[in-house]
Design an enzyme around this catalytic site. Structure first.
Site, short mmCIF file in Angstrom:
data_model
loop_
_atom_site.label_atom_id
_atom_site.label_comp_id
_atom_site.label_asym_id
_atom_site.label_seq_id
_atom_site.Cartn_x
_atom_site.Cartn_y
_atom_site.Cartn_z
N ARG A 54 32.74 -8.85 -66.03
CA ARG A 54 33.70 -8.19 -64.90
C ARG A 54 32.54 -7.05 -64.35
O ARG A 54 32.47 -6.18 -63.97
CB ARG A 54 34.63 -8.36 -64.81
N TYR A 107 30.02 -1.03 -37.97
CA TYR A 107 30.89 -3.35 -38.24
C TYR A 107 32.53 -2.86 -38.27
O TYR A 107 33.13 -2.71 -38.42
CB TYR A 107 30.89 -2.82 -39.14
N ASP A 183 25.39 2.89 -43.45
CA ASP A 183 25.26 1.48 -43.38
C ASP A 183 23.95 0.89 -43.39
O ASP A 183 23.80 1.08 -41.73
CB ASP A 183 26.58 0.40 -42.70
N LYS A 208 22.87 -10.34 -45.52
CA LYS A 208 22.14 -10.80 -44.35
C LYS A 208 20.91 -10.45 -44.58
O LYS A 208 20.09 -11.41 -45.11
CB LYS A 208 23.15 -9.31 -43.07
C1 LIG Z 1 28.27 -7.96 -41.85
C2 LIG Z 1 28.37 -6.85 -41.80
C3 LIG Z 1 28.81 -6.04 -43.11
C4 LIG Z 1 30.13 -6.54 -43.31
O1 LIG Z 1 29.67 -7.44 -45.03
P1 LIG Z 1 30.13 -9.09 -45.30
O2 LIG Z 1 28.84 -9.13 -46.04
O3 LIG Z 1 30.61 -9.51 -44.50
O4 LIG Z 1 31.43 -8.92 -46.42
C5 LIG Z 1 28.96 -4.58 -42.98
N1 LIG Z 1 28.30 -3.91 -42.17
C6 LIG Z 1 27.15 -3.84 -41.25
C7 LIG Z 1 26.89 -3.39 -40.51
C8 LIG Z 1 27.73 -5.98 -41.16
O5 LIG Z 1 26.54 -6.45 -40.20
#
Ligand SMILES: *Cc1c(COP(=O)(O)O)cnc(C)c1O
Length: 391
Positions: A54, A107, A183, A208
């Site tokens: 972990r 998001y 982000d 993504k």
């Molecule tokens: C999808 C997304 C997230 C969250 O990520 P996960 O991998 O689905 O938990 C956070 N920020 C943005 C801009 C996203 O598109």
């Protein structure tokens, strides 16, 4: 882990070259997947040991190393079990009772997490229109109210594609001693490097573009601040939202083609945005690459390209937008984004999506298919939807 190179490498080389094993005879070209929940130690002290699964896993290291190089972070990145696990770790940096300033169209998962923490009295949430620099600066400074402890940035926002003035807002945040988290999921480090624009921590849903094949769920953070990294690492070790070794390996595998995928997807997205903006069935297109887009100038100033997400409002409201999605055969109706395959969805179908996102708003994640095929499918679906309205 990565060998030293004679000259600094361009980012499209880094995605391929970073995180490789040393050039030793018979060494594998790719780092191996290490499946172990624990590690052999001295049995007396744990200092410097991997200790337990972990806390660390050798399979994470190459990706964390590559991400840091790409984002210009001076310390290795940190992988998490998902983008939202990375969001949770980043939000843990807001002190109890602190003020969090966040775009109203962040998001939705990040927004829900912040709203829930605010409802519990853990923090004060101030949502802002991130396109409005003056209003956001005022929210950061607080006026009569306490100043922000953290500025959360997402630029362009998901899903509305609003572009923030990242450097200007980061400097206002730093004036009041707030941390800046950005982000960078939509842009990837190839298109935008928030740390260079003043952010303290950069966040990715690795799910993504970085992994890029819609086959893993992962997240990551990177920072150049030693103390912040230590806190974020501690949060991961104690809350336990760690990356599986196989997922981490897939993420690095996906990262190898990031530059090619982004190049193709961005080129097609630019073309789709242009063609859509000229289409009679379309009410509005949001894409920072369009010269008329409100975020165009800012995007040009701070990004190296415009990304591959396009926002679209279909004439005829929610029903017309749904009809477009249903008529498509090549574009896949699905949430998520950043994979090789083109995806589309009407965002307001999600109960948590803010009311300020129009009902007829479709988010397009442009993949790497042939652009003519993608356009033909969209054009046909728009015609079907328009004909339905007239009937
Ligand atoms: C999808 C997304 C997230 C969250 O990520 P996960 O991998 O689905 O938990 C956070 N920020 C943005 C801009 C996203 O598109």
């Amino acid at each position: 882990m990565t060998p030293q190179h004679a000259q600094p490498l361009a980012v499209d080389t880094v995605v391929v070259a970073a995180g490789r094993p040393p050039h030793a005879h018979d060494a594998p070209v790719n780092p191996p997947i290490v499946l172990s929940s624990t590690y052999v130690g001295t049995g007396t002290v744990v200092d410097g040991d991997r200790a337990y699964g972990r806390y660390s896993n050798p399979t994470w290291d190459p990706f964390e190393d590559a991400l840091a190089q790409l984002e210009g972070a001076e310390l290795p990145g940190l992988m998490y079990a998902s983008g939202l696990a990375a969001v949770a770790a980043a939000l843990s940096l807001v002190p109890v009772g602190g003020v969090l300033v966040m775009p109203q169209h962040s998001y939705q998962g990040a927004l829900v997490m912040a709203q829930e923490q605010s409802a519990k009295g853990l923090l004060t949430l101030r949502t802002v229109d991130i396109e409005d620099t003056d209003a956001t600066a005022a929210a950061i400074r607080g006026g009569e109210e306490p100043a922000a402890s953290m500025l959360w940035l997402e630029s362009p926002t998901n899903p509305m594609l609003e572009v923030a003035e990242v450097a200007a807002l980061a400097s206002v945040a730093h004036e009041v001693g707030a941390l800046v988290v950005a982000d960078n999921t939509f842009s990837t480090p190839l298109v935008q490097q928030p740390l260079a624009l003043g952010a303290d921590v950069v966040l990715h849903s690795v799910t993504k573009y970085l992994a890029g094949h819609s086959d893993v769920v992962l997240g990551a953070l990177a920072t150049s601040h030693k103390d912040l990294r230590a806190e974020l690492l501690h949060y991961r070790s104690i809350h336990g939202a760690i990356a599986g070794p196989f997922e981490a390996w897939l993420a690095l595998r996906g990262l190898r083609t990031l530059a090619l995928r982004m190049e193709r997807s961005q080129a097609t997205a630019g073309r789709m945005a242009q063609q859509l903006s000229e289409h009679p069935a379309v009410e509005l297109v949001r894409y920072p690459g369009l010269p008329g887009d409100p975020g165009h100038q800012r995007a040009q100033n701070q990004m190296n390209g415009f990304g591959a997400i396009v926002g679209l409002q279909v004439r005829g409201g929610k029903e017309a937008a749904d009809a477009v999605v249903q008529a498509l055969t090549l574009w896949t109706p699905a949430t998520s984004l950043g994979g090789v395959e083109s995806l589309i969805e009407r965002r307001r179908r999600h109960a948590n999506e803010p009311d300020s996102v129009p009902e007829n708003f479709l988010r397009l994640s442009v993949g790497i298919e042939n652009a003519e095929d993608l356009w033909a499918d969209l054009e046909r679906a728009l015609a079907v939807a328009a004909a339905r309205l007239e009937a």
